[in-house]
Structures are given as C-alpha cells and as structure tokens.
Design a protein around this motif. Sequence first.
Motif, PDB file in Angstrom:
ATOM      1  N   ARG A 196      40.213  34.181  40.142  1.00  0.00           N
ATOM      2  CA  ARG A 196      41.171  33.943  39.068  1.00  0.00           C
ATOM      3  C   ARG A 196      42.273  32.970  39.453  1.00  0.00           C
ATOM      4  O   ARG A 196      43.179  32.713  38.688  1.00  0.00           O
ATOM      5  CB  ARG A 196      41.787  35.264  38.604  1.00  0.00           C
ATOM      6  N   ARG A 197      42.246  32.428  40.647  1.00  0.00           N
ATOM      7  CA  ARG A 197      43.286  31.476  41.025  1.00  0.00           C
ATOM      8  C   ARG A 197      43.215  30.200  40.200  1.00  0.00           C
ATOM      9  O   ARG A 197      44.187  29.484  40.074  1.00  0.00           O
ATOM     10  CB  ARG A 197      43.158  31.140  42.509  1.00  0.00           C
ATOM     11  N   ASP A 198      42.060  29.891  39.665  1.00  0.00           N
ATOM     12  CA  ASP A 198      41.939  28.687  38.862  1.00  0.00           C
ATOM     13  C   ASP A 198      42.414  28.907  37.430  1.00  0.00           C
ATOM     14  O   ASP A 198      42.394  27.991  36.624  1.00  0.00           O
ATOM     15  CB  ASP A 198      40.486  28.205  38.851  1.00  0.00           C
ATOM     16  N   VAL A 199      42.786  30.118  37.103  1.00  0.00           N
ATOM     17  CA  VAL A 199      43.321  30.427  35.781  1.00  0.00           C
ATOM     18  C   VAL A 199      44.816  30.664  35.948  1.00  0.00           C
ATOM     19  O   VAL A 199      45.241  31.664  36.509  1.00  0.00           O
ATOM     20  CB  VAL A 199      42.642  31.674  35.177  1.00  0.00           C
ATOM     21  N   ALA A 200      45.610  29.730  35.492  1.00  0.00           N
ATOM     22  CA  ALA A 200      47.056  29.787  35.735  1.00  0.00           C
ATOM     23  C   ALA A 200      47.734  30.734  34.757  1.00  0.00           C
ATOM     24  O   ALA A 200      48.320  30.327  33.757  1.00  0.00           O
ATOM     25  CB  ALA A 200      47.656  28.388  35.633  1.00  0.00           C
ATOM     26  N   GLU A 201      47.620  32.021  35.023  1.00  0.00           N
ATOM     27  CA  GLU A 201      48.259  33.019  34.177  1.00  0.00           C
ATOM     28  C   GLU A 201      48.543  34.255  35.011  1.00  0.00           C
ATOM     29  O   GLU A 201      48.012  34.423  36.112  1.00  0.00           O
ATOM     30  CB  GLU A 201      47.368  33.372  32.983  1.00  0.00           C
ATOM     31  N   MET A 202      49.373  35.131  34.492  1.00  0.00           N
ATOM     32  CA  MET A 202      49.732  36.348  35.209  1.00  0.00           C
ATOM     33  C   MET A 202      48.567  37.338  35.180  1.00  0.00           C
ATOM     34  O   MET A 202      47.688  37.269  34.322  1.00  0.00           O
ATOM     35  CB  MET A 202      50.966  36.974  34.565  1.00  0.00           C
ATOM     36  N   TYR A 203      48.580  38.273  36.128  1.00  0.00           N
ATOM     37  CA  TYR A 203      47.568  39.319  36.139  1.00  0.00           C
ATOM     38  C   TYR A 203      47.859  40.330  35.038  1.00  0.00           C
ATOM     39  O   TYR A 203      49.019  40.651  34.754  1.00  0.00           O
ATOM     40  CB  TYR A 203      47.558  40.034  37.488  1.00  0.00           C
ATOM     41  N   THR A 204      46.802  40.842  34.435  1.00  0.00           N
ATOM     42  CA  THR A 204      46.964  41.894  33.437  1.00  0.00           C
ATOM     43  C   THR A 204      47.082  43.243  34.143  1.00  0.00           C
ATOM     44  O   THR A 204      46.731  43.386  35.319  1.00  0.00           O
ATOM     45  CB  THR A 204      45.762  41.928  32.486  1.00  0.00           C
ATOM     46  N   ASP A 205      47.570  44.245  33.420  1.00  0.00           N
ATOM     47  CA  ASP A 205      47.680  45.592  33.987  1.00  0.00           C
ATOM     48  C   ASP A 205      46.314  46.110  34.420  1.00  0.00           C
ATOM     49  O   ASP A 205      46.188  46.787  35.447  1.00  0.00           O
ATOM     50  CB  ASP A 205      48.298  46.546  32.960  1.00  0.00           C
ATOM     51  N   GLU A 206      45.283  45.796  33.644  1.00  0.00           N
ATOM     52  CA  GLU A 206      43.936  46.257  33.971  1.00  0.00           C
ATOM     53  C   GLU A 206      43.441  45.617  35.270  1.00  0.00           C
ATOM     54  O   GLU A 206      42.810  46.277  36.104  1.00  0.00           O
ATOM     55  CB  GLU A 206      42.985  45.922  32.815  1.00  0.00           C
ATOM     56  N   GLU A 207      43.730  44.349  35.446  1.00  0.00           N
ATOM     57  CA  GLU A 207      43.293  43.654  36.663  1.00  0.00           C
ATOM     58  C   GLU A 207      44.023  44.179  37.891  1.00  0.00           C
ATOM     59  O   GLU A 207      43.443  44.294  38.975  1.00  0.00           O
ATOM     60  CB  GLU A 207      43.518  42.149  36.509  1.00  0.00           C
ATOM     61  N   LEU A 208      45.279  44.516  37.746  1.00  0.00           N
ATOM     62  CA  LEU A 208      46.048  45.019  38.884  1.00  0.00           C
ATOM     63  C   LEU A 208      45.541  46.378  39.364  1.00  0.00           C
ATOM     64  O   LEU A 208      45.783  46.762  40.513  1.00  0.00           O
ATOM     65  CB  LEU A 208      47.529  45.121  38.516  1.00  0.00           C
ATOM     66  N   LYS A 209      44.817  47.094  38.512  1.00  0.00           N
ATOM     67  CA  LYS A 209      44.290  48.401  38.907  1.00  0.00           C
ATOM     68  C   LYS A 209      43.235  48.289  40.002  1.00  0.00           C
ATOM     69  O   LYS A 209      42.856  49.287  40.612  1.00  0.00           O
ATOM     70  CB  LYS A 209      43.705  49.123  37.690  1.00  0.00           C
ATOM     71  N   VAL A 210      42.760  47.062  40.258  1.00  0.00           N
ATOM     72  CA  VAL A 210      41.848  46.839  41.386  1.00  0.00           C
ATOM     73  C   VAL A 210      42.527  47.235  42.694  1.00  0.00           C
ATOM     74  O   VAL A 210      41.878  47.691  43.638  1.00  0.00           O
ATOM     75  CB  VAL A 210      41.414  45.356  41.424  1.00  0.00           C
ATOM     76  N   LEU A 211      43.848  47.072  42.753  1.00  0.00           N
ATOM     77  CA  LEU A 211      44.616  47.432  43.952  1.00  0.00           C
ATOM     78  C   LEU A 211      44.837  48.941  43.938  1.00  0.00           C
ATOM     79  O   LEU A 211      45.812  49.444  43.393  1.00  0.00           O
ATOM     80  CB  LEU A 211      45.949  46.680  43.961  1.00  0.00           C
ATOM     81  N   LYS A 212      43.910  49.661  44.564  1.00  0.00           N
ATOM     82  CA  LYS A 212      43.875  51.112  44.416  1.00  0.00           C
ATOM     83  C   LYS A 212      44.772  51.863  45.387  1.00  0.00           C
ATOM     84  O   LYS A 212      45.004  53.053  45.214  1.00  0.00           O
ATOM     85  CB  LYS A 212      42.430  51.597  44.559  1.00  0.00           C
ATOM     86  N   ASN A 213      45.225  51.199  46.439  1.00  0.00           N
ATOM     87  CA  ASN A 213      46.102  51.883  47.387  1.00  0.00           C
ATOM     88  C   ASN A 213      47.094  50.895  47.981  1.00  0.00           C
ATOM     89  O   ASN A 213      47.021  49.687  47.744  1.00  0.00           O
ATOM     90  CB  ASN A 213      45.290  52.584  48.488  1.00  0.00           C
ATOM     91  N   ARG A 214      48.028  51.422  48.760  1.00  0.00           N
ATOM     92  CA  ARG A 214      49.103  50.596  49.303  1.00  0.00           C
ATOM     93  C   ARG A 214      48.574  49.534  50.265  1.00  0.00           C
ATOM     94  O   ARG A 214      49.100  48.417  50.327  1.00  0.00           O
ATOM     95  CB  ARG A 214      50.113  51.510  50.013  1.00  0.00           C
ATOM     96  N   LYS A 215      47.512  49.853  50.992  1.00  0.00           N
ATOM     97  CA  LYS A 215      46.953  48.872  51.922  1.00  0.00           C
ATOM     98  C   LYS A 215      46.455  47.642  51.177  1.00  0.00           C
ATOM     99  O   LYS A 215      46.681  46.501  51.603  1.00  0.00           O
ATOM    100  CB  LYS A 215      45.810  49.492  52.727  1.00  0.00           C
ATOM    101  N   MET A 216      45.782  47.849  50.050  1.00  0.00           N
ATOM    102  CA  MET A 216      45.285  46.723  49.261  1.00  0.00           C
ATOM    103  C   MET A 216      46.443  45.912  48.687  1.00  0.00           C
ATOM    104  O   MET A 216      46.385  44.680  48.637  1.00  0.00           O
ATOM    105  CB  MET A 216      44.376  47.224  48.139  1.00  0.00           C
ATOM    106  N   VAL A 217      47.491  46.592  48.256  1.00  0.00           N
ATOM    107  CA  VAL A 217      48.659  45.892  47.728  1.00  0.00           C
ATOM    108  C   VAL A 217      49.287  45.020  48.812  1.00  0.00           C
ATOM    109  O   VAL A 217      49.624  43.853  48.587  1.00  0.00           O
ATOM    110  CB  VAL A 217      49.694  46.891  47.172  1.00  0.00           C
ATOM    111  N   ASN A 218      49.422  45.579  50.006  1.00  0.00           N
ATOM    112  CA  ASN A 218      50.019  44.820  51.108  1.00  0.00           C
ATOM    113  C   ASN A 218      49.161  43.611  51.483  1.00  0.00           C
ATOM    114  O   ASN A 218      49.688  42.542  51.812  1.00  0.00           O
ATOM    115  CB  ASN A 218      50.214  45.724  52.323  1.00  0.00           C
ATOM    116  N   GLU A 219      47.835  43.782  51.445  1.00  0.00           N
ATOM    117  CA  GLU A 219      46.953  42.656  51.736  1.00  0.00           C
ATOM    118  C   GLU A 219      47.095  41.568  50.672  1.00  0.00           C
ATOM    119  O   GLU A 219      47.083  40.375  50.985  1.00  0.00           O
ATOM    120  CB  GLU A 219      45.503  43.125  51.823  1.00  0.00           C
ATOM    121  N   ALA A 220      47.223  41.987  49.415  1.00  0.00           N
ATOM    122  CA  ALA A 220      47.402  41.019  48.332  1.00  0.00           C
ATOM    123  C   ALA A 220      48.714  40.259  48.497  1.00  0.00           C
ATOM    124  O   ALA A 220      48.778  39.042  48.269  1.00  0.00           O
ATOM    125  CB  ALA A 220      47.365  41.732  46.983  1.00  0.00           C
TER     126      ALA A 220
END
Length: 364
Positions: A115-139
């Motif tokens: 999605r980096r080629d799509v210049a827009e903010m992440y949706t709430d549904e897409e952010l749910k991919v980050l299921k735990n704090r470790k994934m958030v920190n990696e992002a």
Amino acid sequence: MYEYEIYQVDREEKLRVSGAGMLNASWTCNVDEFGIPDYITKAGGMLPGNNGRNERNLFGDYDLDNFPTNEGRFLKLESRLLIEKQRLNQFKTYQPEENNAEIDYEDFNDLLFVRRDVAEMYTDEELKVLKNRKMVNEAIEETEDRIKLMENKILPFYNQKNNVHPKFEILLTKRKGNSPPVVLERVNYTGDLHKAGENLMKFMFSNRRHAIQVTTLGVYPKCSTQLPHDLKIRIKNLKSRGEGPLELERLSQHIDESSYPLEIVDIEKHSFDDIEDLIHKICASCKVLILNGNIDYVLPFLRFLKNQKCTLHFDVILISKSKPSLNLYGIGWKPTNLLAIPMDLKYGIRKNTVPKSSTLLKMK
C-alpha cells in the motif's frame, strides 16, 4: 570488503550519496554541487516518475499521476512524505486488540509495502493487521527508517532551492562481515568518482609482484572503473549487479589463470539479452552460475549453459482464494489452478483480484 563511495560529510551522520539507491533502485555514480544524482542531471534535471508511465519516482513508488513539470513532481513528493509521517503517527497512537497474537507477516507486509504506492492514510480495518504491540513497534521502526530515506532523497533539491552547497568526500572503507566499516582514506570529491577510484587502486595495488587474493569481486556495469593495466587478481567468486554489458573480456585480462574455474558467478540484471556474456569463459567454466532477473529473458539461454549447477532466481506472485499473495522463487515447482503474475505487477494488486493484463501466465 573494500569500498569507495561519495559521502556528504558535513553532518552528524555521514550520508552515502553514490551507489545503489535504497528506495528507487537507481544507480548513482556522481552528484552535482547540491548532491543531485547524475541520472537526474543527465535527464535534464527532471525528477523520475509521475510521467504517466510505469516508472518509479524518487521514493520508489509507481505513481501514475502525470505531472509534466519538475515543480509538480516535487510537490507530489512533498505530499507523499507528509502522508508517510501521518501514517507513522497512526502507528504511534494505535492500540492493538491483543497482546499475544501470532504475527501474520503476510498481512503485515501487505500493509507496509504493497500500500505504499497508494498515498492515503490507513483505514481502521487495515490497522487491525497489527495484532500486538510487537507488530506495532515493528511498523513504527520500518516507517521511521523509510521517512529518513525519503528525507535524504529529497534533500538535494532543497539544497538547490536554498543554494546550499554540502561538503562531499570519497571515503575508502574496509568492512568485515556485518561489522561497521572502517575509514582507511579520505579524498576530496571533485566530481569524478571513477577517476578517483582509479587513482586509489593505482596507489594501493600497482607494482605488485603477485596477484591480489580476492574472495568475491563485485562489479557494477553502470559504474565501471578502469583497473590499473598491470593489476592481476586471483578471485573465487564474481558478483555483478545492474544493467548494461558486463565487459567480461576486459575483466578477464585482470583475472589470474589460477582462478579458473571460479566457484560462483552471480549475475543480477533485468534483461539477459546478450548470450556472449553467458558463454564467456568466466561464466561458462564456473562451478555455480546464479542468474537473477526477468525469467522471460533468461529462459531462451538455458540451452547454451554447460555449468555444473545453474540456479535461476525470479519472483512471481500467485493469486488464489486461500493464499492471495504467495511469493514463488526458482524453477521446478508447478502449482495447479493458480495464476502467476510477474513481480513488476505486484504493486497495486489487492487480495482476491487479478489485474487486467496480457502478460499473465497460466501455470499448469
């Protein structure tokens, strides 16, 4: 490993400005007084991309918005950088629903890269991919690194706008394994990296009685440097990266006969359109030949290869309901009822969809 590259040195952390681009896979030999790469200068100063064609822009995005002026392309890059910073803030404020969930790296990579080629903010549904704090920190870490690269890419154009002239030097470094490089020599940069490289090699290696032992020799066809005429090297492996003729005949004049056969010859380029390279003694006699590139260009030459072992690396994406984004490397595995899409089409693909293209391959 010995390397010489151009660095901007008048900053707290030295910035390498020559060599392979980290975002758009471009190659830079020289820079101008502001740090603008030569591949842009040779194009009349026009920024790449945003020309209506399938060409990466400065940040490596396939952005099909067409801006005929440099000013328009520059403003688009600024807006793209701003969105990346806003995405970073989304990650920093996001609270995952679970703490112990396993990381689904397939969805995670879709979120960060596709999605980096799509210049827009992440949706709430897409952010749910980050299921735990470790994934958030990696992002957060991934995005911070990318923002830093984007800022460094656009910096020379701010220098030009504000008439800022950075200080550049050529640094000769030595590195072992993954250890940090050690600076051996500093040379003022006067606009010609190739000439400086030739002088450095003459200083280091000329008038040697014996061949120099090199484990792996790396060559870059787009940025070839003339070796000292009397230099002989004994090598085990050869790696070539980038487009253009390999000039193996010229290189072979510097390779000591005791080197043959080489252990590994590893060539990465988009188009293998010259059989002369692959049947040259350097490639034809090596024990292992590795070809990385567009499979459409590689396959016609397979019947000419006589190496003990040949490995082909290519990348396609397989689309199916159960595995909508599966990478496949190599030759030999033939899945059924799947549609193979060339890697160049990866960006912009959405799950359970197949783009309309005449280049799709049916694998049986």
